[in-house]
Write an enzyme that holds these catalytic residues in place. Structure first.
Site, PDB file in Angstrom:
ATOM      1  N   HIS A 299       0.855  -1.192   0.000  1.00 31.26           N
ATOM      2  CA  HIS A 299       0.000   0.000   0.000  1.00 31.26           C
ATOM      3  C   HIS A 299       0.887   1.237   0.000  1.00 31.26           C
ATOM      4  CE1 HIS A 299      -3.740   2.263   1.766  1.00 31.26           C
ATOM      5  NE2 HIS A 299      -3.076   2.984   0.911  1.00 31.26           N
TER       6      HIS A 299
ATOM      7  N   GLU B  26       0.312   7.968  -3.658  1.00 34.26           N
ATOM      8  CA  GLU B  26       1.166   7.596  -2.519  1.00 34.26           C
ATOM      9  C   GLU B  26       2.384   8.512  -2.434  1.00 34.26           C
ATOM     10  OE1 GLU B  26       0.606   5.226  -0.012  1.00 34.26           O
ATOM     11  OE2 GLU B  26      -1.384   5.404  -0.874  1.00 34.26           O
TER      12      GLU B  26
ATOM     13  N   HIS C  10       2.407  10.745   0.832  1.00 37.15           N
ATOM     14  CA  HIS C  10       3.353  10.217   1.834  1.00 37.15           C
ATOM     15  C   HIS C  10       4.822  10.353   1.421  1.00 37.15           C
ATOM     16  CE1 HIS C  10      -0.129   8.298   3.779  1.00 37.15           C
ATOM     17  NE2 HIS C  10      -0.472   7.818   2.586  1.00 37.15           N
TER      18      HIS C  10
HETATM   19  P1  AMP Z   1      -3.717   6.618   1.719  1.00 39.45           P
HETATM   20  O1  AMP Z   1      -4.312   7.877   1.153  1.00 39.45           O
HETATM   21  O2  AMP Z   1      -2.317   6.354   1.328  1.00 39.45           O
HETATM   22  O3  AMP Z   1      -3.927   6.537   3.193  1.00 39.45           O
HETATM   23  O4  AMP Z   1      -4.507   5.446   1.063  1.00 39.45           O
HETATM   24  C1  AMP Z   1      -5.880   5.338   1.229  1.00 39.45           C
HETATM   25  C2  AMP Z   1      -6.559   5.494  -0.087  1.00 39.45           C
HETATM   26  O5  AMP Z   1      -5.939   4.674  -1.078  1.00 39.45           O
HETATM   27  C3  AMP Z   1      -7.990   5.081  -0.004  1.00 39.45           C
HETATM   28  O6  AMP Z   1      -8.742   5.901  -0.844  1.00 39.45           O
HETATM   29  C4  AMP Z   1      -7.934   3.657  -0.519  1.00 39.45           C
HETATM   30  O7  AMP Z   1      -9.175   3.253  -1.009  1.00 39.45           O
HETATM   31  C5  AMP Z   1      -6.902   3.770  -1.584  1.00 39.45           C
HETATM   32  N1  AMP Z   1      -6.176   2.534  -1.831  1.00 39.45           N
HETATM   33  C6  AMP Z   1      -5.569   1.775  -0.934  1.00 39.45           C
HETATM   34  N2  AMP Z   1      -4.970   0.733  -1.497  1.00 39.45           N
HETATM   35  C7  AMP Z   1      -5.212   0.840  -2.823  1.00 39.45           C
HETATM   36  C8  AMP Z   1      -4.849   0.078  -3.942  1.00 39.45           C
HETATM   37  N3  AMP Z   1      -4.095  -1.021  -3.853  1.00 39.45           N
HETATM   38  N4  AMP Z   1      -5.283   0.496  -5.148  1.00 39.45           N
HETATM   39  C9  AMP Z   1      -6.001   1.606  -5.267  1.00 39.45           C
HETATM   40  N5  AMP Z   1      -6.377   2.385  -4.258  1.00 39.45           N
HETATM   41  C10 AMP Z   1      -5.986   1.994  -3.027  1.00 39.45           C
END
Ligand code: AMP
Length: 214
Positions: free
Chosen positions: A56, A106, A110
């Site tokens: 992730h 990402e 992050h």
């Molecule tokens: P983050 O913003 O990094 O905390 O990630 C959370 C967001 O990423 C949420 O909208 C999740 O639905 C989305 N997400 C998490 N894993 C995946 C993935 N493998 N593919 C696409 N979207 C993802």
């Protein structure tokens, strides 16, 4: 009154804040997800199924649970990671859209805040994350303790944490949705050494869980 305003301004517990300075955080969370659990609650693209945890992200985090996001820095450019793109397609797939869109998210949220110590730029961030994934094989580590993908076999949540702790020598964090194990995270120091994770809000899982095979 001024003290109260200052306190409110500096209390970050459990909060996400935007536009911090890169490198201003306490440790990294390296987060992997289990596709069949993630896709149980999200609408995923077909053809992404595989019986392995995938990445992730690598997230800067603070001891109080807060974390910086969307720091100033290099814009995402997929050309910068062309050399590892085939690997990223396999181990860091978007489950809901084009892979580069997920990597861009990402990176912006992050990665930009992660630039410190051994991570000097966007390429380093993705390269290091791939290296961490390959070095600490969560799927394999669980298999060593007979925690295997199955729609029927159940494992107590503490036994999952215990297996990973024994395998890697540090305490990870896990998350579940219902009885499905969905996320495993390891913590790393800012120089990318494994460390035991502190307890963090939002990271809990109890009772019996499955690692679904479908
Ligand atoms: P983050 O913003 O990094 O905390 O990630 C959370 C967001 O990423 C949420 O909208 C999740 O639905 C989305 N997400 C998490 N894993 C995946 C993935 N493998 N593919 C696409 N979207 C993802």
């Amino acid at each position: 009154i001024i003290t109260i305003i200052l306190l409110i301004g500096t209390t970050k517990a459990g909060m996400i804040y935007e536009g911090g300075d890169p490198g201003d955080f306490d440790f990294y969370l390296f987060v992997e997800q289990w596709i069949y659990s993630f896709c149980d609650t999200q609408s995923c693209l077909p053809g992404k199924e595989r019986e392995a945890f995938t990445i992730h992200g690598l997230w800067p985090n603070n001891n109080d649970g807060s974390y910086p996001s969307f720091c100033k820095g290099q814009p995402f450019d997929v050309d910068e990671i062309a050399d590892i793109e085939p690997q990223l397609d396999t181990i860091w797939p978007s489950l809901t859209g084009p892979n580069p869109d997920f990597w861009a998210h990402e990176w912006s949220k992050h990665g930009t805040c992660s630039i410190t110590g051994p991570l000097a730029d966007l390429h380093d961030y993705f390269f290091a994350t791939v290296h961490i994934y390959q070095t600490y094989n969560i799927t394999g580590g669980l298999a060593q303790f007979n925690i295997l993908p199955s729609d029927n076999a159940t494992y107590s949540a503490p036994s999952v944490v215990d297996a990973l702790s024994k395998q890697f020598g540090v305490t990870p964090l896990i998350q579940c949705t219902g009885n499905r194990l969905v996320t495993v995270a390891f913590c790393l120091t800012k120089d990318l050494k494994l460390m035991s994770c502190p307890a963090l809000n939002g990271w809990s899982c109890s009772g019996n869980v499955i690692l679904p095979a479908t």
